[in-house]
Motif scaffolding. Structure first.
Motif, PDB file in Angstrom:
ATOM      1  N   ASP A 171       2.798   4.354  -1.142  1.00  0.00           N
ATOM      2  CA  ASP A 171       2.755   5.171  -2.350  1.00  0.00           C
ATOM      3  C   ASP A 171       4.169   5.596  -2.711  1.00  0.00           C
ATOM      4  OD1 ASP A 171       2.316   6.888  -4.394  1.00  0.00           O
ATOM      5  OD2 ASP A 171       0.997   8.257  -3.297  1.00  0.00           O
ATOM      6  N   GLN A 210      -0.727   5.622  -8.705  1.00  0.00           N
ATOM      7  CA  GLN A 210      -1.700   4.928  -7.865  1.00  0.00           C
ATOM      8  C   GLN A 210      -2.485   3.899  -8.682  1.00  0.00           C
ATOM      9  OE1 GLN A 210      -4.191   7.439  -5.438  1.00  0.00           O
ATOM     10  NE2 GLN A 210      -2.504   8.818  -4.917  1.00  0.00           N
ATOM     11  N   LEU A 265     -10.443   4.225  -7.962  1.00  0.00           N
ATOM     12  CA  LEU A 265      -9.757   5.475  -7.614  1.00  0.00           C
ATOM     13  C   LEU A 265     -10.695   6.667  -7.737  1.00  0.00           C
ATOM     14  CD1 LEU A 265      -6.202   5.172  -9.240  1.00  0.00           C
ATOM     15  CD2 LEU A 265      -6.752   5.230  -6.818  1.00  0.00           C
ATOM     16  N   THR A 322      -9.994  11.422  -2.434  1.00  0.00           N
ATOM     17  CA  THR A 322      -8.603  11.720  -2.735  1.00  0.00           C
ATOM     18  C   THR A 322      -7.812  11.920  -1.453  1.00  0.00           C
ATOM     19  OG1 THR A 322      -9.277  12.788  -4.781  1.00  0.00           O
ATOM     20  CG2 THR A 322      -7.041  13.242  -4.003  1.00  0.00           C
ATOM     21  N   SER A 323      -6.703  11.240  -1.342  1.00  0.00           N
ATOM     22  CA  SER A 323      -5.863  11.374  -0.140  1.00  0.00           C
ATOM     23  C   SER A 323      -5.177  12.730  -0.143  1.00  0.00           C
ATOM     24  CB  SER A 323      -4.828  10.257  -0.097  1.00  0.00           C
ATOM     25  OG  SER A 323      -4.051  10.267  -1.265  1.00  0.00           O
ATOM     26  N   CYS A 356      -9.871  -0.653 -11.787  1.00  0.00           N
ATOM     27  CA  CYS A 356      -9.016   0.045 -10.823  1.00  0.00           C
ATOM     28  C   CYS A 356      -9.212   1.554 -10.903  1.00  0.00           C
ATOM     29  CB  CYS A 356      -7.554  -0.313 -11.074  1.00  0.00           C
ATOM     30  SG  CYS A 356      -7.122  -2.023 -10.672  1.00  0.00           S
ATOM     31  N   SER A 391       5.238   7.400  -4.971  1.00  0.00           N
ATOM     32  CA  SER A 391       5.383   8.773  -5.446  1.00  0.00           C
ATOM     33  C   SER A 391       5.786   9.721  -4.325  1.00  0.00           C
ATOM     34  CB  SER A 391       4.065   9.253  -6.080  1.00  0.00           C
ATOM     35  OG  SER A 391       3.035   9.297  -5.103  1.00  0.00           O
ATOM     36  N   GLN A 392       5.651   9.301  -3.064  1.00  0.00           N
ATOM     37  CA  GLN A 392       5.951  10.178  -1.951  1.00  0.00           C
ATOM     38  C   GLN A 392       7.355   9.973  -1.389  1.00  0.00           C
ATOM     39  OE1 GLN A 392       3.740  12.550  -1.217  1.00  0.00           O
ATOM     40  NE2 GLN A 392       2.596  11.671  -2.932  1.00  0.00           N
ATOM     41  N   GLN A 441       0.802  -1.215   0.000  1.00  0.00           N
ATOM     42  CA  GLN A 441       0.000   0.000   0.000  1.00  0.00           C
ATOM     43  C   GLN A 441       0.837   1.267   0.000  1.00  0.00           C
ATOM     44  OE1 GLN A 441      -3.176  -0.307  -0.500  1.00  0.00           O
ATOM     45  NE2 GLN A 441      -2.914  -2.526  -0.469  1.00  0.00           N
ATOM     46  N   GLN A 449      -0.247   0.929  -9.188  1.00  0.00           N
ATOM     47  CA  GLN A 449      -0.104   0.144  -7.969  1.00  0.00           C
ATOM     48  C   GLN A 449      -1.330  -0.740  -7.736  1.00  0.00           C
ATOM     49  OE1 GLN A 449       2.877   2.748  -5.135  1.00  0.00           O
ATOM     50  NE2 GLN A 449       0.720   3.273  -5.097  1.00  0.00           N
ATOM     51  N   LEU A 450      -2.528  -0.182  -7.937  1.00  0.00           N
ATOM     52  CA  LEU A 450      -3.743  -0.983  -7.786  1.00  0.00           C
ATOM     53  C   LEU A 450      -3.779  -2.115  -8.801  1.00  0.00           C
ATOM     54  CD1 LEU A 450      -6.634   1.595  -7.146  1.00  0.00           C
ATOM     55  CD2 LEU A 450      -5.747  -0.118  -5.565  1.00  0.00           C
TER      56      LEU A 450
END
Length: 492
Positions: A96, A431, A485, A490-491, A481, A98-99, A94, A434-435
């Protein structure tokens, strides 16, 4: 701090996978060939990485069986910009990515390592065709013929810059596309990626600025980062290719100045577009006017019947200022890792660099390829291969239209083996990737293709290695997927 050698970066990546539990004591370690294919490196680099892991106590070599994980508790800190293995979270599905990546090379390595943690059933990332699409039986017969004619070939020292027969065949076939090359103008390499690396080493020094297309093949960006070169991204459209106006502005005003230009004028990766002949000619003239070498990557041109005889930029090179790089990996035999280059005025320097970097290639593979390519059977095979890719491309376009409707934008290219998809602005490609990976579908998220954040909502989908059924299933999973999303908050 200078970047780590590539083999140490790969070793560190696998060290972190082992510590995270992705590989356990007694597990068979990925083969040298697997490392070469997934990391897009030469055999020597892959072997060096395994030797380092063996020195660190993480691997044990078994005769005729390969490497096996030995000691999962051993840890070797690597002094570099890489984060220490103890802080790595590669194996957490899980997380991410990208961070948490510091450099593009690190991000790409982590994405590939993450992909190895899941059972991938549909591979939309690998940009080669399926083994059944290549002329396996004919190549096997050619190899058997070579062995009969040259029984000592495996125990005889190979020639320095490539076998004369393969260089002669490549020179003859290059004439069909408007190039004027002699066998002596060609150097055989470990795939096109070594050719590109040699070209950069021949014309650049650490810290130099290199103009690249945006987006561009992530292997180019990795090569630049590994050599300490600075990419200058030039806008590139899916209709016309590299913007010559933007490139001219950069050549005229960029400080420090641009020292080289890397471009894929025909069937661009990842866009799939091709520059017109007029623009290719203008590109060569522009680089010549500013006395900047042009490094041309022409690896996909022959995947399409429409482009099989199209002229590369090298066809307009009258003074040796274009370094031409290509490969047989995509069109004939990925397992042979045969690339080639014609370096023009830098030929002698490239030959010296090749000798110091990786020495010789085995001649069995070279003669096998040359024997087949020197026959009319090769032309018949190539036509079938191109027709097969066209069939898969049409199926992929249909599946995307069916499952995504107008939510996803794409250009239907005239060749190649990939599609470049523009996702809705509220759907991050990483994202989504990844899913999809958790569902067994492997893709290439847009951030791999740029050192800037502008590709966050793009996705490359390669279709050469899958079947029509897998295309349908994989695209359906991607659509599901994306719907998840879109429905999820949105996170922050």
């Amino acid at each position: 701090m200078p970047p780590l050698p590539l083999y140490l970066q790969i070793a560190d990546q696998y060290q972190r996978i082992i510590h995270a539990g992705g590989l356990k004591r007694g597990d068979r370690f990925p083969s040298i060939r697997h490392i070469m294919q997934t990391q897009q490196v030469s055999m020597s680099t892959a072997v060096q990485a395994c030797h380092v892991l063996e020195d660190w106590g993480l691997l044990r070599a078994k005769p005729r069986a390969g490497y096996f994980v030995e000691n999962t508790d051993a840890h070797q800190p690597v002094a570099s910009g890489l984060r220490p293995a103890a802080n790595d979270t590669t194996a957490k599905p899980q997380q991410d990515l990208s961070q948490r990546y510091d450099g593009l090379h690190q991000f790409i390595s982590e994405w590939m390592a993450k992909a190895e943690q899941y059972p991938v059933s549909i591979d939309f990332m690998t940009a080669v065709a399926a083994p059944r699409s290549y002329p396996t039986a004919q190549l096997n017969r050619a190899a058997a013929s070579v062995l009969r004619q040259h029984p000592d070939i495996l125990t005889t020292f190979a020639r320095r810059y490539g076998h004369p027969k393969l260089r002669t065949v490549l020179a003859r076939r290059s004439a069909e596309r408007g190039m004027t090359l002699q066998a002596g103008d060609i150097t055989i390499t470990h795939g096109c990626i070594e050719a590109l690396n040699l070209a950069l080493r021949a014309v650049c020094s650490k810290g130099d600025v290199v103009a690249v297309e945006s987006p561009t093949f992530y292997g180019v960006l990795q090569a630049l980062e590994a050599q300490g070169l600075q990419p200058l991204e030039i806008p590139t459209s899916a209709e016309h290719g590299l913007s010559l106006d933007a490139l001219e502005m950069a050549l005229d005003s960029q400080q420090p100045p641009v020292r080289a230009v890397i471009c894929m004028p025909t069937l661009h990766n990842p866009l799939g577009c091709s520059m017109s002949d007029a623009n290719k000619q203008a590109l060569v003239a522009l680089c010549r006017r500013y006395q900047v070498p042009l490094i041309e990557d022409d690896i996909y041109a022959q995947t399409s019947a429409e482009h099989v005889h199209s002229k590369p930029a090298k066809a307009w090179d009258s003074d040796g200022s274009v370094i031409y790089c290509s490969s047989l990996n995509k069109i004939l035999a990925p397992g042979l890792r045969l690339g080639w280059m014609a370096a023009g005025r830098w030929q002698a320097r490239v030959e010296m660099l090749k000798y110091s970097q990786s020495r010789y290639l085995d001649e069995l593979g070279q003669l096998t390829a040359a024997t087949f390519m020197d026959s009319q059977a090769y032309d018949r095979y190539l036509a079938r291969f191109q027709a097969r890719l066209q069939q898969l491309r049409q199926r992929a376009v249909q599946a995307i239209a069916q499952h995504f409707g107008n939510q996803v934008q794409m250009l239907d290219p005239t060749g190649g083996m990939m599609l470049w998809l523009r996702l809705p602005d509220h759907v991050p490609a990483l994202q989504l990737s990844q899913l999809a990976l958790e569902q067994g579908v492997l893709t290439s998220p847009g951030p791999m293709f740029s050192s800037k954040p502008r590709m966050a909502h793009f996705l490359r989908m390669s279709f050469g290695a899958v079947s029509e059924e897998q295309i349908e299933q994989g695209v359906a999973i991607l659509a599901e997927c994306m719907a998840r999303l879109t429905a999820a908050p949105t996170s922050p």
